[in-house]
Design a protein around this motif. Structure first.
Motif, PDB file in Angstrom:
ATOM      1  N   HIS A  13       0.832  -1.197   0.000  1.00 39.44           N
ATOM      2  CA  HIS A  13       0.000   0.000   0.000  1.00 39.44           C
ATOM      3  C   HIS A  13       0.869   1.251   0.000  1.00 39.44           C
ATOM      4  O   HIS A  13       2.081   1.193   0.146  1.00 39.44           O
ATOM      5  N   THR A  71      -3.417  -2.731  -2.026  1.00 34.85           N
ATOM      6  CA  THR A  71      -4.621  -2.109  -1.492  1.00 34.85           C
ATOM      7  C   THR A  71      -4.454  -0.602  -1.599  1.00 34.85           C
ATOM      8  O   THR A  71      -3.438  -0.056  -1.176  1.00 34.85           O
ATOM      9  N   PRO A  98      -5.487   2.912   3.289  1.00 34.50           N
ATOM     10  CA  PRO A  98      -5.130   1.579   3.798  1.00 34.50           C
ATOM     11  C   PRO A  98      -4.111   1.609   4.944  1.00 34.50           C
ATOM     12  O   PRO A  98      -3.100   0.913   4.930  1.00 34.50           O
ATOM     13  N   PHE A 103      -7.452  -0.610   8.097  1.00 38.22           N
ATOM     14  CA  PHE A 103      -7.513  -2.066   7.880  1.00 38.22           C
ATOM     15  C   PHE A 103      -8.313  -2.720   9.010  1.00 38.22           C
ATOM     16  O   PHE A 103      -9.162  -3.576   8.775  1.00 38.22           O
TER      17      PHE A 103
END
Length: 193
Positions: A13, A71, A98, A103
Motif C-alpha cells: 500500500h 490495497t 489503507p 484495515f
C-alpha cells in the motif's frame, strides 16, 4: 469470555497524508497479522465460544483476499490506481486510506457483517465480534472496537464501496461471497458432529 483467531497476509500500500515520506510516497509492503476476537457469555454444544473451524470459510476468504494484493484508497491519484489495476491482478479498492487503523475497521465491518448473517446451529449464544487487531509490523498495531468501526468521525464508509479485483473473487470458495454479504443473504453454519 474472549477467543482469538490469528490470520496472516502480505500486502502492499501507500498511506497518503502520513508524516513519513517513505510511507506516503513509496509503494511498500507489510507482513500483516490480523487478530479476530470473538466474545460470548455462554458456551456452545462443544463447550466453546465459537468453533475455530467455522472461521476457516467465509471469514478466512475475505481476510485472505488481502494476501499478495495491492490495497489502495479510491480517492488516490487516478494514474496510481490505474497502474495498480494494470500491473497487479490482485488489488482491493478501499473507500478509506489503507492504514493499519483503517484495515482494522474494514476487516471488523466485513467480519461483523458475516457473523450477523450467520445462522448459528451448534448452540452458540450471544456470539459477537469483540475487536479486530491489525498488526502492521512487529511493534505496531491498531485495534478496532465496535464503537470505532461505525464511527463517522473516523471516516464513514459503506461495505459496498469496497471493490475486490475479479481475480480475488474467483479464488473464494463462493465467488458470490461479497455480493451475498452486501445483499444480506444468511448462511447456515455446518453442524458439529
Amino acid at each position: 469470555m474472549l477467543i482469538r483467531k490469528l490470520f496472516k497476509f502480505e500486502s502492499a500500500h501507500i498511506v497518503r497524508g502520513c508524516s513519513s515520506r517513505l510511507c506516503s510516497r513509496s509503494l511498500h509492503g507489510h507482513s500483516y497479522k490480523i487478530e479476530v476476537l470473538l466474545e460470548a457469555h455462554a458456551l456452545d454444544n462443544g463447550q466453546m465460544v465459537y468453533d475455530f473451524g467455522l472461521l476457516k470459510g467465509d471469514v478466512r476468504d475475505l481476510i485472505d483476499a488481502f494476501d499478495h494484493a495491492v490495497t489502495f484508497w479510491d480517492g488516490d491519484d487516478a494514474d496510481y490506481i490505474a497502474s495498480c489495476q494494470r500491473f497487479s491482478e490482485r488489488w482491493i479498492s478501499l473507500p478509506v486510506s489503507p492504514s493499519a487503523e483503517q484495515f482494522s475497521r474494514v476487516i471488523f465491518c466485513l467480519v461483523d457483517g458475516l457473523l450477523q448473517l450467520t445462522e448459528m446451529v451448534n448452540g452458540e449464544q450471544d456470539v459477537r465480534l469483540h475487536s479486530v487487531i491489525a498488526h502492521e509490523t512487529d511493534t505496531g498495531y491498531a485495534q478496532c472496537f465496535r464503537e470505532d468501526a461505525y464511527n463517522p468521525r473516523m471516516v464513514a464508509f459503506e461495505l459496498g464501496q469496497i471493490v475486490f479485483a475479479e481475480r480475488i473473487r474467483q479464488e473464494w470458495g463462493d465467488p458470490q461471497l461479497f455480493q451475498r454479504l452486501l445483499d444480506g443473504h444468511a448462511r447456515r453454519n455446518p453442524q458439529q458432529v
